[in-house]
Design a protein around this motif. Structure first.
Motif, PDB file in Angstrom:
ATOM      1  N   ALA A 260       9.989   6.146   9.090  1.00 45.31           N
ATOM      2  CA  ALA A 260      10.621   5.584   7.894  1.00 45.31           C
ATOM      3  C   ALA A 260      11.149   4.184   8.209  1.00 45.31           C
ATOM      4  CB  ALA A 260      11.752   6.488   7.430  1.00 45.31           C
ATOM      5  N   GLY A 261      10.871   3.248   7.368  1.00 43.82           N
ATOM      6  CA  GLY A 261      11.370   1.885   7.552  1.00 43.82           C
ATOM      7  C   GLY A 261      10.434   1.004   8.361  1.00 43.82           C
ATOM      8  N   ALA A 262       9.524   1.601   9.099  1.00 48.44           N
ATOM      9  CA  ALA A 262       8.589   0.786   9.894  1.00 48.44           C
ATOM     10  C   ALA A 262       7.486   0.238   8.993  1.00 48.44           C
ATOM     11  CB  ALA A 262       7.996   1.618  11.012  1.00 48.44           C
ATOM     12  N   ASN A 263       6.854  -0.817   9.462  1.00 47.40           N
ATOM     13  CA  ASN A 263       5.758  -1.385   8.679  1.00 47.40           C
ATOM     14  C   ASN A 263       4.556  -0.454   8.688  1.00 47.40           C
ATOM     15  OD1 ASN A 263       6.993  -3.686   7.853  1.00 47.40           O
ATOM     16  ND2 ASN A 263       6.331  -4.902   9.638  1.00 47.40           N
ATOM     17  N   ALA A 264       4.038  -0.172   7.503  1.00 45.04           N
ATOM     18  CA  ALA A 264       2.875   0.709   7.422  1.00 45.04           C
ATOM     19  C   ALA A 264       1.618  -0.082   7.760  1.00 45.04           C
ATOM     20  CB  ALA A 264       2.770   1.293   6.022  1.00 45.04           C
ATOM     21  N   ASP A 265       0.585   0.619   8.262  1.00 44.38           N
ATOM     22  CA  ASP A 265      -0.674  -0.049   8.556  1.00 44.38           C
ATOM     23  C   ASP A 265      -1.682   0.166   7.432  1.00 44.38           C
ATOM     24  OD1 ASP A 265      -1.123   2.592   8.896  1.00 44.38           O
ATOM     25  OD2 ASP A 265      -1.848   2.463  10.977  1.00 44.38           O
ATOM     26  N   TYR A 266      -1.170   0.527   6.262  1.00 46.04           N
ATOM     27  CA  TYR A 266      -2.056   0.733   5.097  1.00 46.04           C
ATOM     28  C   TYR A 266      -1.310   0.223   3.851  1.00 46.04           C
ATOM     29  CZ  TYR A 266       1.183   4.445   4.104  1.00 46.04           C
ATOM     30  OH  TYR A 266       2.334   5.097   3.823  1.00 46.04           O
ATOM     31  N   ARG A 267      -2.055   0.017   2.814  1.00 43.94           N
ATOM     32  CA  ARG A 267      -1.450  -0.381   1.531  1.00 43.94           C
ATOM     33  C   ARG A 267      -1.958   0.541   0.425  1.00 43.94           C
ATOM     34  NH1 ARG A 267      -2.771  -6.164  -0.027  1.00 43.94           N
ATOM     35  NH2 ARG A 267      -4.702  -5.744   1.107  1.00 43.94           N
ATOM     36  N   VAL A 268      -1.066   0.840  -0.524  1.00 37.39           N
ATOM     37  CA  VAL A 268      -1.470   1.660  -1.666  1.00 37.39           C
ATOM     38  C   VAL A 268      -1.372   0.786  -2.920  1.00 37.39           C
ATOM     39  CG1 VAL A 268      -1.007   3.744  -3.002  1.00 37.39           C
ATOM     40  CG2 VAL A 268      -0.602   3.734  -0.539  1.00 37.39           C
ATOM     41  N   LEU A 269      -2.490   0.570  -3.577  1.00 34.10           N
ATOM     42  CA  LEU A 269      -2.512  -0.287  -4.781  1.00 34.10           C
ATOM     43  C   LEU A 269      -2.950   0.547  -5.971  1.00 34.10           C
ATOM     44  CD1 LEU A 269      -4.523  -3.297  -3.351  1.00 34.10           C
ATOM     45  CD2 LEU A 269      -2.034  -3.125  -3.569  1.00 34.10           C
ATOM     46  N   ASN A 270      -2.529   0.150  -7.139  1.00 37.58           N
ATOM     47  CA  ASN A 270      -3.122   0.798  -8.310  1.00 37.58           C
ATOM     48  C   ASN A 270      -3.398  -0.229  -9.391  1.00 37.58           C
ATOM     49  OD1 ASN A 270      -0.816   0.648 -10.111  1.00 37.58           O
ATOM     50  ND2 ASN A 270      -1.621   2.522 -11.013  1.00 37.58           N
ATOM     51  N   GLN A 271      -4.173   0.158 -10.399  1.00 33.86           N
ATOM     52  CA  GLN A 271      -4.622  -0.781 -11.432  1.00 33.86           C
ATOM     53  C   GLN A 271      -3.459  -1.395 -12.196  1.00 33.86           C
ATOM     54  OE1 GLN A 271      -7.431  -1.678 -11.207  1.00 33.86           O
ATOM     55  NE2 GLN A 271      -8.622   0.007 -10.359  1.00 33.86           N
ATOM     56  N   ALA A 272      -2.393  -0.574 -12.370  1.00 35.13           N
ATOM     57  CA  ALA A 272      -1.271  -1.075 -13.164  1.00 35.13           C
ATOM     58  C   ALA A 272      -0.709  -2.359 -12.575  1.00 35.13           C
ATOM     59  CB  ALA A 272      -0.180  -0.011 -13.254  1.00 35.13           C
ATOM     60  N   SER A 273      -0.618  -2.397 -11.229  1.00 38.75           N
ATOM     61  CA  SER A 273      -0.035  -3.594 -10.619  1.00 38.75           C
ATOM     62  C   SER A 273      -0.982  -4.782 -10.754  1.00 38.75           C
ATOM     63  CB  SER A 273       0.299  -3.331  -9.152  1.00 38.75           C
ATOM     64  OG  SER A 273      -0.830  -2.808  -8.490  1.00 38.75           O
ATOM     65  N   ILE A 274      -2.291  -4.507 -10.635  1.00 39.63           N
ATOM     66  CA  ILE A 274      -3.270  -5.582 -10.812  1.00 39.63           C
ATOM     67  C   ILE A 274      -3.244  -6.070 -12.252  1.00 39.63           C
ATOM     68  CG2 ILE A 274      -5.711  -6.196 -10.649  1.00 39.63           C
ATOM     69  CD1 ILE A 274      -5.970  -3.858  -8.627  1.00 39.63           C
ATOM     70  N   LEU A 275      -3.176  -5.066 -13.164  1.00 38.41           N
ATOM     71  CA  LEU A 275      -3.144  -5.359 -14.588  1.00 38.41           C
ATOM     72  C   LEU A 275      -1.936  -6.233 -14.928  1.00 38.41           C
ATOM     73  CD1 LEU A 275      -5.036  -4.383 -16.817  1.00 38.41           C
ATOM     74  CD2 LEU A 275      -3.346  -2.662 -17.404  1.00 38.41           C
ATOM     75  N   ALA A 276      -0.777  -5.860 -14.350  1.00 41.25           N
ATOM     76  CA  ALA A 276       0.454  -6.580 -14.647  1.00 41.25           C
ATOM     77  C   ALA A 276       0.331  -8.041 -14.235  1.00 41.25           C
ATOM     78  CB  ALA A 276       1.622  -5.918 -13.931  1.00 41.25           C
ATOM     79  N   SER A 277      -0.219  -8.278 -13.033  1.00 43.95           N
ATOM     80  CA  SER A 277      -0.285  -9.668 -12.569  1.00 43.95           C
ATOM     81  C   SER A 277      -1.303 -10.458 -13.374  1.00 43.95           C
ATOM     82  CB  SER A 277      -0.623  -9.704 -11.078  1.00 43.95           C
ATOM     83  OG  SER A 277      -1.941  -9.262 -10.886  1.00 43.95           O
ATOM     84  N   SER A 278      -2.416  -9.799 -13.777  1.00 45.65           N
ATOM     85  CA  SER A 278      -3.406 -10.550 -14.547  1.00 45.65           C
ATOM     86  C   SER A 278      -2.903 -10.804 -15.969  1.00 45.65           C
ATOM     87  CB  SER A 278      -4.731  -9.806 -14.576  1.00 45.65           C
ATOM     88  OG  SER A 278      -4.664  -8.734 -15.473  1.00 45.65           O
ATOM     89  N   THR A 279      -2.113  -9.850 -16.496  1.00 42.97           N
ATOM     90  CA  THR A 279      -1.552 -10.054 -17.836  1.00 42.97           C
ATOM     91  C   THR A 279      -0.619 -11.256 -17.830  1.00 42.97           C
ATOM     92  OG1 THR A 279      -1.625  -7.679 -18.163  1.00 42.97           O
ATOM     93  CG2 THR A 279      -0.336  -8.929 -19.732  1.00 42.97           C
ATOM     94  N   THR A 280       0.185 -11.349 -16.765  1.00 44.17           N
ATOM     95  CA  THR A 280       1.101 -12.484 -16.667  1.00 44.17           C
ATOM     96  C   THR A 280       0.336 -13.807 -16.671  1.00 44.17           C
ATOM     97  OG1 THR A 280       2.435 -11.080 -15.278  1.00 44.17           O
ATOM     98  CG2 THR A 280       3.045 -13.405 -15.350  1.00 44.17           C
ATOM     99  N   SER A 281      -0.749 -13.849 -15.869  1.00 47.12           N
ATOM    100  CA  SER A 281      -1.461 -15.122 -15.774  1.00 47.12           C
ATOM    101  C   SER A 281      -2.185 -15.450 -17.067  1.00 47.12           C
ATOM    102  CB  SER A 281      -2.439 -15.097 -14.594  1.00 47.12           C
ATOM    103  OG  SER A 281      -3.447 -14.145 -14.842  1.00 47.12           O
ATOM    104  N   SER A 282      -2.716 -14.416 -17.767  1.00 48.39           N
ATOM    105  CA  SER A 282      -3.407 -14.747 -19.011  1.00 48.39           C
ATOM    106  C   SER A 282      -2.401 -15.075 -20.120  1.00 48.39           C
ATOM    107  CB  SER A 282      -4.344 -13.618 -19.434  1.00 48.39           C
ATOM    108  OG  SER A 282      -3.647 -12.415 -19.507  1.00 48.39           O
ATOM    109  N   HIS A 283      -1.195 -14.512 -20.022  1.00 47.88           N
ATOM    110  CA  HIS A 283      -0.149 -14.873 -20.977  1.00 47.88           C
ATOM    111  C   HIS A 283       0.211 -16.350 -20.812  1.00 47.88           C
ATOM    112  CE1 HIS A 283       3.196 -14.363 -23.668  1.00 47.88           C
ATOM    113  NE2 HIS A 283       4.023 -14.867 -22.773  1.00 47.88           N
TER     114      HIS A 283
END
Lengths: 409, 233
Positions: A260-283
């Motif tokens: 717990a608290g250590a840096n993970a060697d993997y990342r978990v992404l989902n579409q919502a986060s991608i969607l959110a950032s692209s929505t911001t840029s297109s806005h």
């Protein structure tokens, strides 16, 4: 303005506008261009935002992606000695309904690169992907022709592939590729299915330039038994995506022995986060386009001010006569304001018509989406433009002293 | 024409100075007058005598530099701009040398306009405008626009417009200055007629012939009254 009545007000405005038709129509044109560009440019902004959003949604809204953070896929070991790559065991652990109740399925993905040939034709897919049969569901990949290969094919490591439409077109043109044997990275494989086209996702990736084979075959014949590129996970539904991401994180930390608290060697992404950032840029894009359009509307408004100043000057003597026979200041003000608003509304109405008309066509590669808000806004603003930009000249007219106005030649 | 009614116009010690310092022009140098209801007054004088300035002040188009002006007991100096527009609308009817009709607007609409500014309803306006046009002999010309009428006819429309509100006084500034002999005769007869019906008429002119039509003549010279004669027509 008391009993001045619509007819008299209308007559005054009409006389002002028709006195010099060319001048009036150029002024109207200024507002027209402003209003229509507001509508078209916001529609283009909306359209491109929608296109990006739809592109991302095509990938699947429930999709979660687990990636190695020590570097991409099989190179992870070399770039980070402590990082453990993603393994088949990780993918299996994520498929445990006891520890991950909100995960519908998880499929390992192993990408290889190479060229596929058929006869003397060749195609270089962006990815030759090795995975499990459950990937097709997890990645929202409907099939157009043929059938999916099965888990039996995975267990047996059979050389069977599903190809994307770009690869199918490159190798077979309009002929059916089904049951044909092609060579990918030197291996003979049989095409059993063709995926439905996903179309462009708005980026540089061509989602249709892909070959999908059983992971066991890709490991054995193409990439070796290194770590996975990523693991594709699908949540049970859109609302459980967040819970599923937490479960994935817990399982992955256990698998990779991350404290717990250590840096993970993997990342978990989902579409919502991608969607959110692209929505911001297109806005941002939409706001930028709207700002440009607003400037042209402002210029149209200045045109109204200019023409109203001319109209007031030309009618100075008439204003004097009207004042001498008892016109109150408010009546003169109203009459000139109505004239200015009539000009700007004529521009507004024709601008809305033109803007909505242009938005039926594809502009700059984007199918514009007209929003009712922008139409209403542009229309109301155009009326206000008349009121605000006509206000100063109208007030000037109304404040003229009768004796000076009468002496004006 | 009761003797107890207040005078239509009462001015005391009116001066008007244009400009300042060495370039100042004294257009009026202390003019006092009373004009009773029903009078027919001609204000005469050579060019530069101050008669147009006096007319502008009487018409509430301009304000005097000094002095007091009452229209029917109303002190004009106490009125703000909105109130002045009401005074012009209800108490004063203007007739100008250059007719000053609104272009591209029919005779009837020109005559209706002062009523419109008073807030009179459309049907009432039409009725009264037609009556006013008939009283100047143009009952059949209501639909014509100014440019379709002769000078004399335009001036008659202007008189109808001045009359239609039933003002306390009709102010006519060189009403025949732009007209031929025949039209001049017609306009003078018309002014006589409306005076006979009870309106106060004030005519500014430099023509003796026009002045003879009146029953009182006030002569200005260098901004001062030099003659004030009444006679019975």
């Amino acid at each position: 303005m008391g009993g001045l009545g619509l007819r008299e007000v209308w007559r005054f405005a009409a006389r002002g506008i028709t006195a010099n038709r060319m001048r009036s129509s150029l002024t109207v044109l200024g507002v027209l261009i402003g209003v229509s560009s507001v509508i078209v440019l916001t529609a283009v902004g909306n359209g491109s935002a929608l296109a990006v959003k739809q592109g991302i949604e095509k990938l699947g809204t429930n999709s979660i992606l687990v990636m190695s953070s020590g570097g991409a896929g099989r190179f992870s070991r070399s770039s980070n000695s402590n990082a453990k790559g993603l393994t088949i065991a990780d993918a299996k652990a994520l498929n445990d309904p006891a520890t991950a109740p909100d995960v519908k399925m998880a499929a390992p993905i192993l990408n290889a690169s190479g060229t596929c040939t058929y006869g003397n034709l060749s195609s270089t897919p962006q990815n030759i992907t090795g995975t499990w049969a459950s990937y097709f569901e997890a990645s929202n990949s409907p099939i157009d022709k043929g059938y999916y290969w099965s888990n039996d094919d995975v267990v047996a490591g059979r050389p069977v592939v599903i190809i994307g439409t770009t690869v199918a077109t490159d190798l077979f043109g309009t002929d059916s590729p089904l049951n044909e044997v092609i060579r990918c990275k030197g291996q003979s494989v049989t095409v059993v299915g063709v995926m439905k086209s996903k179309g462009s996702t708005g980026g540089f990736q061509d989602a249709d330039s892909i070959v999908i084979a059983p992971i066991t075959f890709v490991q054995r014949s193409m990439s070796g038994y290194g770590s996975l590129s990523q693991i594709q996970v699908e949540a049970t539904n859109a609302s459980t995506t967040t819970a599923a991401m937490d479960e994935v994180t817990t399982i992955m930390s256990a698998q990779h022995k991350i404290k717990a608290g250590a840096n993970a060697d993997y990342r978990v992404l989902n579409q919502a986060s991608i969607l959110a950032s692209s929505t911001t840029s297109s806005h941002t894009l939409t706001v930028l386009l709207a700002a440009i359009a607003a400037i042209s509307l402002l210029v149209g408004g200045i045109g109204i001010t200019n023409i109203m100043l001319v109209s007031v000057t030309e009618r100075t003597r008439e204003i004097g006569i009207r004042k001498a026979i008892g016109a109150p200041k408010s009546a003169i003000l109203t009459q000139f304001l109505i004239e200015a608003m009539l000009l700007s509304l004529m521009g507004g109405i024709s601008g809305v018509a033109l803007g909505v008309g242009i938005s039926h066509f594809t502009v700059l590669g984007v199918k514009p989406v007209v929003s009712l808000t922008s139409v209403l806004l542009a229309f109301i603003v155009s009326a206000l433009v008349g009121l605000i930009f006509g206000g100063w000249p109208a007030n000037r007219a109304a404040s003229l002293r009768p004796i000076e106005a009468l002496r004006y030649e | 024409m009761s003797q107890f009614a207040p005078p239509v116009v009462k001015i005391e010690g009116i001066t008007k100075v244009f400009g300042q310092g060495e370039t100042a022009v004294h257009a009026l140098r202390g003019v006092s007058l009373e004009i009773e209801q029903g009078e027919f007054v001609a204000i005469m004088g050579a060019s530069g005598s101050g008669k147009t300035t006096l007319m502008n002040i009487l018409g509430c188009l301009d304000i005097p530099t000094e002095g007091d002006y009452w229209i029917r007991n109303l002190n004009v100096a106490d009125l703000d701009e909105e109130q002045l527009s009401v005074v012009r609308s209800q108490l004063i009817g203007f007739v100008f040398q250059s007719f000053n009709l609104i272009p591209r607007t029919s005779a009837a609409q020109n005559v209706e306009l002062p009523l419109a500014y008073q807030g009179v309803s459309l049907s009432e306006r039409r009725k009264r405008a037609l009556a006013a046009l008939e009283s100047v002999g143009l009952g059949d010309r209501g639909r014509h626009e100014p440019q379709e009428l002769s000078g004399g006819q335009q001036q008659r429309v202007a008189i109808a417009r001045a009359l239609v509100t039933n003002p306390a006084m009709v102010l006519a500034d060189e009403p025949t200055g732009a007209l031929d002999t025949q039209s001049t005769k017609e306009i003078l007869e018309l002014l006589h007629k409306i005076n006979a019906m009870g309106s106060t008429v004030i005519v500014i002119t430099h023509e003796e012939e026009v002045a003879r039509a009146a029953r009182r003549m006030i002569r200005l010279r260098d901004g001062q009254v030099v003659e004030d004669t009444k006679w019975v027509a």
